[in-house]
Design a protein around this motif. Structure first.
Motif, PDB file in Angstrom:
ATOM      1  N   LEU A 288       0.849  -1.196   0.000  1.00 52.81           N
ATOM      2  CA  LEU A 288       0.000   0.000   0.000  1.00 52.81           C
ATOM      3  C   LEU A 288       0.889   1.253   0.000  1.00 52.81           C
ATOM      4  O   LEU A 288       2.097   1.164   0.163  1.00 52.81           O
ATOM      5  CB  LEU A 288      -0.929   0.018   1.220  1.00 52.81           C
ATOM      6  CG  LEU A 288      -1.864  -1.192   1.381  1.00 52.81           C
ATOM      7  CD1 LEU A 288      -2.789  -0.986   2.578  1.00 52.81           C
ATOM      8  CD2 LEU A 288      -2.688  -1.415   0.116  1.00 52.81           C
ATOM      9  N   GLY A 289       0.262   2.421  -0.179  1.00 54.79           N
ATOM     10  CA  GLY A 289       1.047   3.661  -0.151  1.00 54.79           C
ATOM     11  C   GLY A 289       1.278   4.201  -1.547  1.00 54.79           C
ATOM     12  O   GLY A 289       0.666   3.747  -2.523  1.00 54.79           O
ATOM     13  N   PRO A 290       2.183   5.170  -1.662  1.00 52.57           N
ATOM     14  CA  PRO A 290       2.352   5.884  -2.937  1.00 52.57           C
ATOM     15  C   PRO A 290       2.745   4.967  -4.090  1.00 52.57           C
ATOM     16  O   PRO A 290       2.431   5.239  -5.242  1.00 52.57           O
ATOM     17  CB  PRO A 290       3.468   6.883  -2.646  1.00 52.57           C
ATOM     18  CG  PRO A 290       3.744   6.826  -1.190  1.00 52.57           C
ATOM     19  CD  PRO A 290       3.025   5.684  -0.603  1.00 52.57           C
ATOM     20  N   LEU A 291       3.426   3.856  -3.783  1.00 50.94           N
ATOM     21  CA  LEU A 291       3.899   2.992  -4.881  1.00 50.94           C
ATOM     22  C   LEU A 291       2.882   1.913  -5.259  1.00 50.94           C
ATOM     23  O   LEU A 291       3.173   1.018  -6.056  1.00 50.94           O
ATOM     24  CB  LEU A 291       5.225   2.342  -4.490  1.00 50.94           C
ATOM     25  CG  LEU A 291       6.368   3.325  -4.194  1.00 50.94           C
ATOM     26  CD1 LEU A 291       7.634   2.585  -3.790  1.00 50.94           C
ATOM     27  CD2 LEU A 291       6.638   4.206  -5.429  1.00 50.94           C
ATOM     28  N   PHE A 292       1.690   2.012  -4.672  1.00 50.65           N
ATOM     29  CA  PHE A 292       0.674   0.974  -4.930  1.00 50.65           C
ATOM     30  C   PHE A 292       0.334   0.864  -6.412  1.00 50.65           C
ATOM     31  O   PHE A 292       0.137   1.871  -7.097  1.00 50.65           O
ATOM     32  CB  PHE A 292      -0.604   1.310  -4.150  1.00 50.65           C
ATOM     33  CG  PHE A 292      -1.735   0.357  -4.422  1.00 50.65           C
ATOM     34  CD1 PHE A 292      -1.828  -0.841  -3.725  1.00 50.65           C
ATOM     35  CD2 PHE A 292      -2.705   0.651  -5.380  1.00 50.65           C
ATOM     36  CE1 PHE A 292      -2.877  -1.720  -3.971  1.00 50.65           C
ATOM     37  CE2 PHE A 292      -3.756  -0.233  -5.627  1.00 50.65           C
ATOM     38  CZ  PHE A 292      -3.836  -1.420  -4.917  1.00 50.65           C
ATOM     39  N   THR A 293       0.263  -0.363  -6.883  1.00 52.45           N
ATOM     40  CA  THR A 293      -0.267  -0.559  -8.243  1.00 52.45           C
ATOM     41  C   THR A 293      -1.371  -1.605  -8.163  1.00 52.45           C
ATOM     42  O   THR A 293      -1.246  -2.613  -7.451  1.00 52.45           O
ATOM     43  CB  THR A 293       0.805  -1.091  -9.225  1.00 52.45           C
ATOM     44  OG1 THR A 293       1.218  -2.366  -8.770  1.00 52.45           O
ATOM     45  CG2 THR A 293       1.990  -0.159  -9.346  1.00 52.45           C
ATOM     46  N   GLY A 294      -2.438  -1.331  -8.869  1.00 57.38           N
ATOM     47  CA  GLY A 294      -3.569  -2.263  -8.879  1.00 57.38           C
ATOM     48  C   GLY A 294      -3.124  -3.638  -9.341  1.00 57.38           C
ATOM     49  O   GLY A 294      -3.611  -4.659  -8.842  1.00 57.38           O
TER      50      GLY A 294
END
Ligand SMILES: NC(=O)C1=CN([C@@H]2O[C@H](COP(=O)(O)OP(=O)(O)OC[C@H]3O[C@@H](n4cnc5c(N)ncnc54)[C@H](OP(=O)(O)O)[C@@H]3O)[C@@H](O)[C@H]2O)[C@@H](O)CC1
Ligand SMILES: Nc1ncnc2c1ncn2[C@@H]1O[C@H](COP(=O)(O)OP(=O)(O)OP(=O)(O)O)[C@@H](O)[C@H]1O
Length: 561
Positions: A80-86
């Motif tokens: 999770l967080g800014p680097l999250f990718t679906g």
């Protein structure tokens, strides 16, 4: 209850030798942020304890190491967080059977951005999604995302519930009354999702049907109980889904509702058992003083609550039912009250005894009243409970430790720990008048630092002889007489006095458990002992004299030091 049990049973899949890892459930928990690492752990571990095979936790990177350190059983993904990718989430999601969104997720708007993506992905996979805590917070403004998705289960507490009602209905809800009706309306407005409104009674509804979970639970409301519920619900929801129509649920009850009922019952039963085991720490009046105690049982017969208390550090013979007026909350104000009463009591004792200082060998001892200002007032910081008015406080320490020595298991001829613990103690009821004398004795020893003058003015031998005389018109053999004749304790009986005998009675029930007497012999003995205690009550003025205590001479070594 039996029907509740059968509903729960019907969604639990049978174990099978054919099954392989993961079939009992792979559950996802989306949550865990820098501030909240406990919540996803509680949820994940509960899912596992209920019986799923694997739990994946999706959290913020700064929470991952902490969560991993709680348990090697959890598989932790710091995505999770800014680097999250679906994509990375979807990759794992494909393998999951249900997902719990919210425990410890946090409410940072930027951090919640990927939520819509995750919810859509889980819906596309058609698996149960459980929303709790911050997952519900997110839903407040995004409820349309789950509208009509009947595999969504929302588990709000009363505050979360009223906020949801407000957001969905569009107007404030000033009161929390009629939770029933409001829950049904909300579930219906959300397109028949399942709602679990937690509280004194848990209300479970899908907008069509409504059931209540009224298991007793616990009065303790520590944080994290909701996480246990949402995590276990993750597993139950998958099982209900897996069982499908074969679960044979009652009419109109859905698998999600049955799963919710199972999770509520389980959480409340765990709460009840934990409370039953640990009880509530309270303060309780016994005579003029307040003691630390533990409330073990509550009875509400005739609508008058009664509490069964155990006085901390005291023999369980003292356990008793008390009414509310004797109970106090364990807080600083009441602890202060406890200390004040002890001081007042001490002062009373001093004023009664101050003029008549006991003497030993013609030498006047330093009185307790001469204790210097600032010297430790033991009871103000050491509760009375630490010392019992029993053989363990004074003369009979050897016999008390002899019993304790039975515990180690190194010798095969000795009883086991289990046998020791399960041994039924014979109940000897000490009359209240004698209990008061024991309490006075305890105060004299522990608060006033007195000792009992030896040899006693009225010795055990004399008391037993009196008793034999008093009984002489009755049958020839009495406990007193036989003790003197067979016990070989003449010397001790000529030294110790009534208070020593009374201290022995506190522990006697425990000792009798070690005799070989059969039930009728034991009954006879106990009734003789009770009769003897009544005799002691009658003659208490003679046998338990207040001037039996002396102040010990100061230790010369300590003085010089
Ligand atoms: N060990 C951990 O890591 C744990 C972490 N957790 C995580 O913490 C995060 C925030 O969750 P939360 O539960 O503290 O927020 P929320 O529900 O808004 O409550 C805030 C305030 O509302 C009130 N209030 C609450 N319930 C009430 C009731 N029944 N009846 C009446 N009032 C009630 C009460 O306010 P008060 O009345 O005391 O002012 C309360 O302080 C979330 O991520 C969660 O998962 C928890 O799971 C615990 C274990
Ligand atoms: N008054 C109550 N009496 C008995 N049980 C209760 C009571 N209130 C809540 N519970 C039970 O405690 C469990 C958790 O409910 P609670 O309202 O504490 O959730 P929560 O506030 O979301 O918890 P968390 O601290 O994990 O966020 C539920 O199983 C619920 O049935």
């Amino acid at each position: 209850m039996s029907s509740v049990r059968s509903i729960i049973k019907s969604i639990i899949p049978p174990l099978s030798w054919e099954s392989y890892k993961g079939q009992a459930g792979r559950i996802g928990v989306v949550g865990g942020s820098e501030n909240y690492t406990g919540a996803p752990y509680y949820a994940g571990i509960s899912a596992l304890r209920v019986g799923c095979d694997l739990v994946h936790v999706f959290c913020y990177p700064n929470a991952a190491t902490v969560i991993k350190s709680y348990s090697p059983e959890l598989i932790v993904h710091p995505i999770l967080g800014p680097l999250f990718t679906g994509d990375s989430f979807r990759l794992w999601l494909q393998r999951l059977h249900s997902v719990v969104i919210g425990p410890g997720l946090g409410r940072e708007p930027t951090l919640l951005n990927p939520m819509a993506d995750m919810i859509q992905a889980a819906k596309a996979q058609d698996i149960p999604i459980i929303f709790d805590a911050d997952g519900l917070y997110y839903l407040e403004q995004h409820w349309h995302l789950i509208r009509g998705y009947t595999k969504a289960i929302l588990t709000p507490n009363i505050v979360e519930f009223s906020r949801l009602v407000e957001w969905v209905s569009g107007h404030p809800t000033p009161t929390l009354e009629n939770v029933h009706d409001k829950a049904m309306s909300l579930a219906a407005a959300l397109g028949n999702v399942t709602l679990v409104c937690k509280g004194h009674k848990d209300v479970i509804t899908n907008g069509v049907e409504i059931i209540m979970c009224e298991e007793p639970g616990s009065p303790r409301r520590c944080g994290g109980q909701g996480d246990l519920l949402s995590g276990s619900l993750g597993t139950f929801a998958h099982w209900a889904e897996q069982m499908g129509n074969s679960s044979q649920l009652p009419d109109r009850m859905t698998g999600s509702m049955a799963a919710a009922l199972a999770a509520c019952c389980l959480t409340r039963e765990c709460n009840r058992l934990a409370f039953a085991e640990h009880g509530e720490k309270v303060l309780c009046f016994h005579g003029p003083l307040i003691y630390e105690a533990k409330c073990l049982k509550i009875s509400g017969k005739d609508k008058i609550p009664k509490y069964y208390v155990h006085y901390a550090g005291w023999n369980k013979n003292w356990d008793e039912w008390v009414n509310e007026t004797r109970m106090l909350k364990h807080n600083e104000a009441n602890l202060q009250k406890q200390r004040d009463l002890i001081r007042q009591h001490e002062a009373q004792i001093k004023s009664k005894k101050g003029l008549k200082l006991p003497t030993v060998g013609g030498v006047k001892r330093k009185s307790e009243g001469a204790r210097k200002e600032g010297e430790p007032e033991h009871l103000s910081n050491t509760p009375l409970r630490e010392v019992e008015p029993s053989p363990s406080t004074a003369s009979a320490t050897t016999s008390s430790s002899a019993i304790k020595r039975k515990r180690p298991r190194s010798d095969a001829t000795m009883e086991s720990e289990e046998e020791y613990v399960s041994k039924v103690e014979v109940k000897i009821k000490i009359p209240d008048e004698l209990k008061a004398i024991l309490v006075e004795d305890l105060l004299s020893i522990t608060v006033n630092h007195k000792l009992v003058l030896l040899p006693a003015k009225v010795t055990v031998k004399k008391i037993l002889e009196d008793y034999v005389k008093a009984k002489s018109s009755a049958k020839a053999t009495t406990p007193g007489k036989s003790l003197l004749e067979k016990g070989g304790h003449e010397n001790l009986a000529e030294v110790f006095g009534g208070i020593h005998l009374l201290r022995l009675f506190v522990k006697l029930g425990g000792y009798l458990a070690y005799t070989q007497l059969n039930e009728s012999q034991m009954q006879h003995l106990v009734s003789c002992l009770h009769e003897f205690l009544r005799f002691l009550v009658k003659n208490a003025g003679t046998y338990f004299q207040k001037d039996a205590y002396i102040s010990p001479a100061p230790d010369p070594k300590k003085k010089s030091a």
